[in-house]
Design a protein around this motif. Sequence first.
Motif, PDB file in Angstrom:
ATOM      1  N   LEU A  77       0.824  -1.211   0.000  1.00 33.79           N
ATOM      2  CA  LEU A  77       0.000   0.000   0.000  1.00 33.79           C
ATOM      3  C   LEU A  77       0.855   1.257   0.000  1.00 33.79           C
ATOM      4  N   LYS A  78       1.992   1.197   0.654  1.00 32.37           N
ATOM      5  CA  LYS A  78       2.869   2.359   0.722  1.00 32.37           C
ATOM      6  C   LYS A  78       3.516   2.654  -0.634  1.00 32.37           C
ATOM      7  N   ASN A  79       3.706   1.626  -1.457  1.00 34.16           N
ATOM      8  CA  ASN A  79       4.400   1.783  -2.735  1.00 34.16           C
ATOM      9  C   ASN A  79       3.465   1.992  -3.922  1.00 34.16           C
ATOM     10  N   ILE A  80       2.199   2.320  -3.691  1.00 33.48           N
ATOM     11  CA  ILE A  80       1.284   2.594  -4.795  1.00 33.48           C
ATOM     12  C   ILE A  80       1.678   3.918  -5.437  1.00 33.48           C
ATOM     13  N   ARG A  81       1.834   3.909  -6.755  1.00 31.89           N
ATOM     14  CA  ARG A  81       2.243   5.099  -7.511  1.00 31.89           C
ATOM     15  C   ARG A  81       1.228   5.383  -8.607  1.00 31.89           C
ATOM     16  N   ALA A 124      -7.082  -4.275  -2.670  1.00 30.39           N
ATOM     17  CA  ALA A 124      -6.831  -5.688  -2.417  1.00 30.39           C
ATOM     18  C   ALA A 124      -5.545  -6.161  -3.075  1.00 30.39           C
ATOM     19  N   ASP A 125      -5.231  -5.612  -4.255  1.00 31.46           N
ATOM     20  CA  ASP A 125      -4.044  -6.060  -4.980  1.00 31.46           C
ATOM     21  C   ASP A 125      -3.538  -4.912  -5.841  1.00 31.46           C
ATOM     22  N   VAL A 126      -2.245  -4.897  -6.068  1.00 31.80           N
ATOM     23  CA  VAL A 126      -1.631  -3.888  -6.929  1.00 31.80           C
ATOM     24  C   VAL A 126      -0.930  -4.621  -8.058  1.00 31.80           C
ATOM     25  N   ARG A 127      -1.316  -4.242  -9.271  1.00 33.11           N
ATOM     26  CA  ARG A 127      -0.613  -4.744 -10.449  1.00 33.11           C
ATOM     27  C   ARG A 127       0.153  -3.563 -11.008  1.00 33.11           C
ATOM     28  N   VAL A 128       1.452  -3.598 -10.886  1.00 33.37           N
ATOM     29  CA  VAL A 128       2.282  -2.485 -11.333  1.00 33.37           C
ATOM     30  C   VAL A 128       2.203  -2.406 -12.845  1.00 33.37           C
ATOM     31  N   ILE A 169      -6.669  -3.411  -7.871  1.00 34.81           N
ATOM     32  CA  ILE A 169      -7.943  -4.098  -7.734  1.00 34.81           C
ATOM     33  C   ILE A 169      -8.455  -3.769  -6.334  1.00 34.81           C
ATOM     34  N   THR A 170      -9.654  -3.224  -6.256  1.00 34.07           N
ATOM     35  CA  THR A 170     -10.213  -2.843  -4.958  1.00 34.07           C
ATOM     36  C   THR A 170     -10.839  -4.054  -4.268  1.00 34.07           C
TER      37      THR A 170
END
Length: 113
Positions: free
Chosen positions: A53-57, A99-103, A63-64
């Motif tokens: 969550l901290k590295n969301i750019r 819920a998930d981060v897809r860079v 995906i929520t």
Amino acid sequence: MFVTPAFAQTATAAGGPESILISVLPFVAVFAIMYFLIIRPQRAAAKRRDEMLKNIRRGDTIITGGGIVAKVTKVMDNGELEVQISEQTKIRVLQSMVADVRVKGEPTAANTK
């Protein structure tokens, strides 16, 4: 009716430090097992999630918790994200609901229908 001094001494000697150790040992063993099987993995998973969550750019695909796939357009300081779910639609989402981060650039799995 009364306990004789000799009987009291033998009863006390039977309940010495060894029996206390033997009765406490199962509780220590159960706690150790719970720590290594439950508590430690949960802490590691929470640490990975906080780091994610901290590295969301801006530009990341997320995906929520509700299953919405969106592209991050703005990261706000108050724990919110502005995301784009279609060409004309931008919404604000709480960062904790991701819920998930897809860079960006990460390939997505193809549909296998």
